[in-house]
Design a protein around this motif. Structure first.
Motif, PDB file in Angstrom:
ATOM      1  N   SER A  75       0.761  -1.146   0.172  1.00  0.00           N
ATOM      2  CA  SER A  75      -0.004  -0.062   0.014  1.00  0.00           C
ATOM      3  C   SER A  75       0.934   1.219  -0.060  1.00  0.00           C
ATOM      4  CB  SER A  75      -0.980  -0.090   1.269  1.00  0.00           C
ATOM      5  OG  SER A  75       0.008   0.101   2.353  1.00  0.00           O
ATOM      6  N   GLU A  76       0.382   2.324  -0.423  1.00  0.00           N
ATOM      7  CA  GLU A  76       1.110   3.590  -0.667  1.00  0.00           C
ATOM      8  C   GLU A  76       1.479   4.059   1.031  1.00  0.00           C
ATOM      9  OE1 GLU A  76       3.487   6.342  -2.041  1.00  0.00           O
ATOM     10  OE2 GLU A  76       2.439   4.829  -3.096  1.00  0.00           O
ATOM     11  N   GLU A  77       0.572   3.968   1.700  1.00  0.00           N
ATOM     12  CA  GLU A  77       0.908   4.146   3.161  1.00  0.00           C
ATOM     13  C   GLU A  77       2.026   3.376   3.782  1.00  0.00           C
ATOM     14  OE1 GLU A  77      -1.612   4.418   7.468  1.00  0.00           O
ATOM     15  OE2 GLU A  77      -2.464   3.367   5.731  1.00  0.00           O
ATOM     16  N   ARG A  85       4.373   2.043   1.923  1.00  0.00           N
ATOM     17  CA  ARG A  85       5.651   2.357   1.440  1.00  0.00           C
ATOM     18  C   ARG A  85       6.157   3.431   1.760  1.00  0.00           C
ATOM     19  NH1 ARG A  85       7.090  -0.078  -3.476  1.00  0.00           N
ATOM     20  NH2 ARG A  85       5.073  -0.728  -3.756  1.00  0.00           N
ATOM     21  N   GLN A  86       5.282   4.635   1.962  1.00  0.00           N
ATOM     22  CA  GLN A  86       5.685   5.827   2.339  1.00  0.00           C
ATOM     23  C   GLN A  86       6.429   6.008   3.834  1.00  0.00           C
ATOM     24  OE1 GLN A  86       5.858   8.386   0.117  1.00  0.00           O
ATOM     25  NE2 GLN A  86       7.182   9.197   1.618  1.00  0.00           N
TER      26      GLN A  86
END
Length: 338
Positions: free
Chosen positions: A29-31, A33-34
């Motif tokens: 998920s982008e969350e 990964r970030q």
């Protein structure tokens, strides 16, 4: 030195998950990964390129063939320089770096590419007039793109040169000219531009029954000194010409220099159209064609990334040039421009 294991411990994620996040891999998920990327920055993590290459079997390097042995413009070329700059921006945004490939130290472009373990190559302008120097690139599965030379089985993104040549002739014709000449850059088997622009130019003249094969002159090189001599030969042979289309602006400047030295006024006595929209073209008042450098670069970058991803790309993509009207073309008196 901070490792992915330190990041894993600090975030609570596994080391493989951290690796995927830092390398832009996997379906995280982008969350997630970030969060991992932010923690890596906080800890001062620096990626180990050698380890990354061993893990992914990729160097994240794109080779660039950009030499200049005939045009004498180097990195100031009005097309190749902005193509390189925009291509670099797009490629770096995708996580790759560029490296220049040369033919020094008795290495071919291909052997240099193998030495650097590149993931792809863009051929912008080579220091050779021998197309066979690129046969190894054609035979390999290495992702490759060309922006100046048309090679069989190499995706080429290039200006619609014939369309430009046709438009140049038609522009002259619409301004009342009938004796229209062409000065060509060297036809060397590498750059398609001189031949393609002439083919379009000739097609338009034939359409209007104005083609005269004697109004063709070949410049020995791409510089304005050679064009100076070529125009001298042309104008001495055919004093009736009223207009000349030139392969590129550097050659057009040679025409302008000859005209100035021999009291030939532009556009009153001779009208001129160039190609490239060189930096000095605006100050010279030269009507010319501007090639779409950004479009060529962006499409080239996308074709490169598509090939790296295993996608099929078209053999050739043409980008339309834009006519830049200035004041080097005269309307023949008594002719009505519609």
């Amino acid at each position: 030195m901070v490792t992915i294991y330190d990041i894993a411990e600090a975030t609570g994620y596994s080391a493989p998950t951290v690796s995927k996040a830092l390398n832009g891999l996997g379906s995280l998920s982008e969350e997630t990964r970030q969060r991992i990327i932010n923690k890596a920055k906080e800890l001062g993590y620096e990626p180990n390129i050698s380890a990354r290459t061993l893990t992914t079997k990729k160097s994240y390097l794109i080779g660039v063939v950009y030499d200049d042995t005939g045009m004498n413009k180097g990195f100031s070329h009005p097309l190749f320089s902005p193509v390189l700059n925009r291509f670099r921006e797009k490629i770096e945004a995708a996580g790759y770096d560029i490296i220049f490939l040369s033919r020094h130290f008795n290495m071919t472009y291909f052997s240099h590419a193998n030495f650097r373990c590149i993931d792809g190559v863009i051929i912008i302008n080579p220091a050779t007039n021998n197309a066979s120097d690129f046969d190894d690139f054609i035979r390999t599965n290495l992702p490759r793109v060309s922006t100046n030379t048309i090679f069989k089985d190499i995706c080429t993104v290039i200006t619609a040169n014939e369309q430009g040549g046709y438009a140049a002739a038609e522009y002259f014709i619409n301004h009342g000219h009938k004796k229209i000449a062409y000065i060509s850059a060297p036809v060397d088997g590498i750059s398609a531009a001189p031949t393609e622009r002439y083919e379009g130019f000739k097609s338009a003249l034939k359409t209007y029954n104005l083609y005269d094969e004697e109004l063709y002159e070949l410049s020995a090189t791409w510089d304005k000194e050679s064009a100076y001599e070529a125009f001298g030969r042309l104008i001495k042979r055919r004093k009736d010409i009223t207009a000349v289309f030139v392969t590129n602006d550097q050659l057009a400047f040679g025409v302008c220099d000859y005209a100035k030295d021999h009291n030939i006024k532009i556009p009153e006595d001779i009208s001129v159209i160039g190609f490239d929209d060189d930096f000095a073209a605006e100050y010279a008042g030269l009507t010319t064609f501007r090639q779409s450098a950004n479009e060529i670069a962006e499409i080239s970058a996308q074709m490169m990334l598509d090939q790296i991803d295993g996608k099929t790309v078209p053999p050739i993509i043409r980008c339309r040039p834009e006519l830049i009207e200035r004041n080097s073309v005269k309307t023949i008196r008594g002719f009505r421009l519609f």
